[in-house]
Scaffold this motif. Structure first.
Motif, PDB file in Angstrom:
ATOM      1  N   ASP A  23      11.586  94.424  43.909  1.00  0.00           N
ATOM      2  CA  ASP A  23      12.353  95.547  44.440  1.00  0.00           C
ATOM      3  C   ASP A  23      11.440  96.359  45.350  1.00  0.00           C
ATOM      4  N   SER A  24      11.939  96.734  46.507  1.00  0.00           N
ATOM      5  CA  SER A  24      11.134  97.508  47.449  1.00  0.00           C
ATOM      6  C   SER A  24      10.684  98.841  46.872  1.00  0.00           C
ATOM      7  N   GLN A  25      11.332  99.308  45.799  1.00  0.00           N
ATOM      8  CA  GLN A  25      10.999 100.599  45.205  1.00  0.00           C
ATOM      9  C   GLN A  25       9.908 100.507  44.141  1.00  0.00           C
ATOM     10  N   HIS A  26       9.520  99.326  43.738  1.00  0.00           N
ATOM     11  CA  HIS A  26       8.620  99.188  42.594  1.00  0.00           C
ATOM     12  C   HIS A  26       7.259  99.834  42.801  1.00  0.00           C
ATOM     13  N   VAL A  45       7.835  96.481  32.850  1.00  0.00           N
ATOM     14  CA  VAL A  45       7.502  97.903  32.801  1.00  0.00           C
ATOM     15  C   VAL A  45       8.603  98.708  33.487  1.00  0.00           C
ATOM     16  N   ILE A  46       8.854  99.890  32.957  1.00  0.00           N
ATOM     17  CA  ILE A  46       9.716 100.867  33.613  1.00  0.00           C
ATOM     18  C   ILE A  46       8.912 102.150  33.745  1.00  0.00           C
ATOM     19  N   ALA A  47       8.733 102.611  34.965  1.00  0.00           N
ATOM     20  CA  ALA A  47       8.029 103.869  35.211  1.00  0.00           C
ATOM     21  C   ALA A  47       9.065 104.987  35.263  1.00  0.00           C
ATOM     22  N   TYR A  48       8.748 106.106  34.648  1.00  0.00           N
ATOM     23  CA  TYR A  48       9.702 107.212  34.624  1.00  0.00           C
ATOM     24  C   TYR A  48       8.975 108.541  34.763  1.00  0.00           C
ATOM     25  N   THR A  49       9.711 109.529  35.236  1.00  0.00           N
ATOM     26  CA  THR A  49       9.223 110.898  35.352  1.00  0.00           C
ATOM     27  C   THR A  49      10.071 111.776  34.448  1.00  0.00           C
ATOM     28  N   ARG A  54      14.944 114.643  30.194  1.00  0.00           N
ATOM     29  CA  ARG A  54      15.590 113.615  30.994  1.00  0.00           C
ATOM     30  C   ARG A  54      14.508 112.742  31.631  1.00  0.00           C
ATOM     31  N   ALA A  55      14.658 111.429  31.451  1.00  0.00           N
ATOM     32  CA  ALA A  55      13.668 110.467  31.945  1.00  0.00           C
ATOM     33  C   ALA A  55      14.238 109.766  33.166  1.00  0.00           C
ATOM     34  N   MET A  56      13.668 110.048  34.341  1.00  0.00           N
ATOM     35  CA  MET A  56      14.171 109.478  35.586  1.00  0.00           C
ATOM     36  C   MET A  56      13.266 108.356  36.061  1.00  0.00           C
ATOM     37  N   SER A  57      13.861 107.183  36.269  1.00  0.00           N
ATOM     38  CA  SER A  57      13.125 106.038  36.806  1.00  0.00           C
ATOM     39  C   SER A  57      13.610 105.745  38.218  1.00  0.00           C
ATOM     40  N   GLN A  58      12.811 104.992  38.962  1.00  0.00           N
ATOM     41  CA  GLN A  58      13.110 104.702  40.372  1.00  0.00           C
ATOM     42  C   GLN A  58      13.186 103.203  40.571  1.00  0.00           C
ATOM     43  N   GLY A  59      14.334 102.724  41.059  1.00  0.00           N
ATOM     44  CA  GLY A  59      14.480 101.300  41.308  1.00  0.00           C
ATOM     45  C   GLY A  59      14.756 100.532  40.031  1.00  0.00           C
ATOM     46  N   ASP A  60      14.856  99.224  40.171  1.00  0.00           N
ATOM     47  CA  ASP A  60      15.154  98.365  39.023  1.00  0.00           C
ATOM     48  C   ASP A  60      13.983  98.285  38.045  1.00  0.00           C
ATOM     49  N   PRO A  61      14.274  97.968  36.770  1.00  0.00           N
ATOM     50  CA  PRO A  61      13.176  97.653  35.844  1.00  0.00           C
ATOM     51  C   PRO A  61      12.333  96.509  36.398  1.00  0.00           C
ATOM     52  N   VAL A  62      11.031  96.562  36.170  1.00  0.00           N
ATOM     53  CA  VAL A  62      10.123  95.561  36.734  1.00  0.00           C
ATOM     54  C   VAL A  62       9.907  94.446  35.712  1.00  0.00           C
ATOM     55  N   CYS A  63      10.468  93.296  35.986  1.00  0.00           N
ATOM     56  CA  CYS A  63      10.328  92.135  35.101  1.00  0.00           C
ATOM     57  C   CYS A  63      10.964  90.939  35.794  1.00  0.00           C
ATOM     58  N   GLU A  64      10.879  89.773  35.168  1.00  0.00           N
ATOM     59  CA  GLU A  64      11.607  88.627  35.682  1.00  0.00           C
ATOM     60  C   GLU A  64      13.097  88.900  35.569  1.00  0.00           C
ATOM     61  N   GLY A  83      14.237 111.019  22.124  1.00  0.00           N
ATOM     62  CA  GLY A  83      15.167 112.098  22.458  1.00  0.00           C
ATOM     63  C   GLY A  83      15.356 112.281  23.945  1.00  0.00           C
ATOM     64  N   TYR A  84      15.052 111.247  24.751  1.00  0.00           N
ATOM     65  CA  TYR A  84      15.210 111.321  26.196  1.00  0.00           C
ATOM     66  C   TYR A  84      16.596 110.843  26.610  1.00  0.00           C
ATOM     67  N   ARG A  85      17.099 111.378  27.703  1.00  0.00           N
ATOM     68  CA  ARG A  85      18.343 110.906  28.286  1.00  0.00           C
ATOM     69  C   ARG A  85      18.038 110.275  29.640  1.00  0.00           C
ATOM     70  N   PRO A  86      18.288 108.983  29.772  1.00  0.00           N
ATOM     71  CA  PRO A  86      17.825 108.254  30.958  1.00  0.00           C
ATOM     72  C   PRO A  86      18.667 108.499  32.206  1.00  0.00           C
ATOM     73  N   ILE A  87      17.966 108.545  33.329  1.00  0.00           N
ATOM     74  CA  ILE A  87      18.576 108.534  34.661  1.00  0.00           C
ATOM     75  C   ILE A  87      17.890 107.415  35.439  1.00  0.00           C
ATOM     76  N   PHE A  88      18.679 106.492  35.965  1.00  0.00           N
ATOM     77  CA  PHE A  88      18.136 105.380  36.753  1.00  0.00           C
ATOM     78  C   PHE A  88      18.498 105.637  38.218  1.00  0.00           C
ATOM     79  N   ASN A  89      17.501 105.919  39.033  1.00  0.00           N
ATOM     80  CA  ASN A  89      17.719 106.307  40.421  1.00  0.00           C
ATOM     81  C   ASN A  89      17.512 105.112  41.346  1.00  0.00           C
ATOM     82  N   SER A  90      18.442 104.890  42.274  1.00  0.00           N
ATOM     83  CA  SER A  90      18.294 103.893  43.342  1.00  0.00           C
ATOM     84  C   SER A  90      18.202 102.466  42.826  1.00  0.00           C
ATOM     85  N   VAL A  91      18.995 102.116  41.812  1.00  0.00           N
ATOM     86  CA  VAL A  91      18.981 100.741  41.323  1.00  0.00           C
ATOM     87  C   VAL A  91      19.935  99.883  42.137  1.00  0.00           C
TER      88      VAL A  91
END
Length: 367
Positions: A23-26, A45-49, A54-64, A83-91
């Motif tokens: 993914d170009s966002q990885h 791996v999933i990177a999040y802020t 609230r846990a915000m990640s960018q792009g798709d999860p990184v894996c096969e 206790g986090y609530r996920p937000i997946f940005n730009s998937v």
């Protein structure tokens, strides 16, 4: 308080991105603001802020690709435990579909402009203005060169680049973070850097590209230009770099995502969140001018516009979703955060007074 990322975590994440990142966002996630969730049963791996809880990640999860569903389920279990609530940005659509099955809300977020270098040229009516600008600047002696700090550091050049960067942000007044990269000459992590100079040697533009798909693709990341430089200098810089990479066998160049572009509010099933994002795209011009960013990318007549989605936990109210993105993007600049927040709230809660909670823990009662 955000935990400090250990260097070995960043290195481990970078190795996974280099090995399987498609993914170009990885590579954008490899920054000091990120925290990392590593797969327990698969390599991923999933990177999040974190923005509060609230846990915000960018792009798709990184894996096969075949491991994506497993990594998503592991990450969701981790978020629930914390206790986090996920937000997946730009998937991309595949990830959005998996999360939709898990009862997440899915919104169209924007479009990614991609140049297919196997067939991309400057021929054709749609690229007439671009073609003329590039040819004109070539005749004027503007030239592109690649800077490779991983093999040779040039302090004088980096000082010039730093001065250009300072001028750029001084003019913008406000600086975004999150999903906006840094040059990181000391740790390029596969980045490629290109500069252009005029015939007199003046530095006009600086570009960095991030690799993906094992360097078969490169994504535009940082773009700085001399404010009083010639018209079309940045377009010339991007085309020059892309054509050089095409000669080397690179398959595609992403011009990155045009956030909020392509949202159709005339559909009968348009939801309130999509209407909000359309209003932001159509009206916001501070910090991040979404409409002009889309227009700039469209000048290149991209080979394809790829859909991107915003996916989030249903328990996150729309106001908090908007301010989460605001906080993540403008965390380094309180003035930008305040401007964005006021704009969002004026759209979401017209005529009402919105009060920030005293403590982030108050979010436990969201429904």
């Amino acid at each position: 308080m955000k935990e400090m990322i250990q260097p070995d975590e960043m290195e481990r994440a970078a190795q996974i991105v280099c090995a399987v990142g498609d993914d170009s966002q990885h590579c954008l996630t490899l920054n000091p603001e990120s925290q990392f969730y590593f797969g327990e049963n698969i390599r991923g791996v999933i990177a999040y802020t974190l923005v509060g809880k609230r846990a915000m990640s960018q792009g798709d999860p990184v894996c096969e690709p075949d491991d994506r569903e497993v990594l998503i389920d592991e990450y969701l279990a981790f978020c629930k435990k914390q206790g986090y609530r996920p937000i997946f940005n730009s998937v991309r659509s595949e990830t959005a579909d998996l999360l939709r099955l898990r009862k997440f809300r899915v919104l169209r977020y924007g479009e990614e402009a991609v140049l297919d270098l196997s067939s991309y040229t400057l021929a054709g009516g749609k690229k007439g203005a671009l073609r003329r600008n590039v040819a004109k600047l070539n005749r004027e002696g503007i030239a592109s060169m690649e800077y490779c700090p991983q093999t040779f550091r040039d302090p004088a050049l980096e000082k010039e680049i730093s001065a250009l960067e300072e001028q750029w942000f001084a003019d913008k007044k406000l600086k975004l973070t999150y999903s906006i990269g840094n040059l990181q000459f000391d740790k390029p992590c596969g980045r490629r850097y290109f500069i252009t100079r005029d015939a007199g040697g003046t530095l006009l533009t600086v570009l960095s590209f991030l690799p993906y798909c094992q360097k078969k693709g490169y994504c535009v990341d940082v773009m700085y230009r001399k404010l009083d430089g010639p018209t079309g200098a940045m377009e010339h810089a991007i085309i020059s770099a892309a054509m050089k990479m095409k000669e080397e066998g690179v398959e595609e160049v992403s011009l990155n995502i045009a956030p909020l572009a392509g949202i159709d509010i005339t559909k009968p099933d348009t939801v309130k969140a999509e209407k909000l994002m359309y209003e932001i795209f159509d009206n916001m011009d501070f910090g991040y001018d979404f409409k002009n960013l889309y227009r700039f990318k469209n000048k290149f007549a991209p080979s394809i516009w790829k859909q991107r989605y915003l996916v989030y936990d249903r328990r996150i109210p729309l106001v908090r979703l908007a301010t989460s993105i605001t906080n993540a993007k403008g965390a380094a600049d309180p003035a930008l955060y305040r401007k964005y927040r006021k704009f969002f709230i004026s759209l979401l809660l017209p005529g009402e007074r919105y009060r920030e909670p005293q403590k982030e823990e108050d979010e436990g009662g969201e429904s």
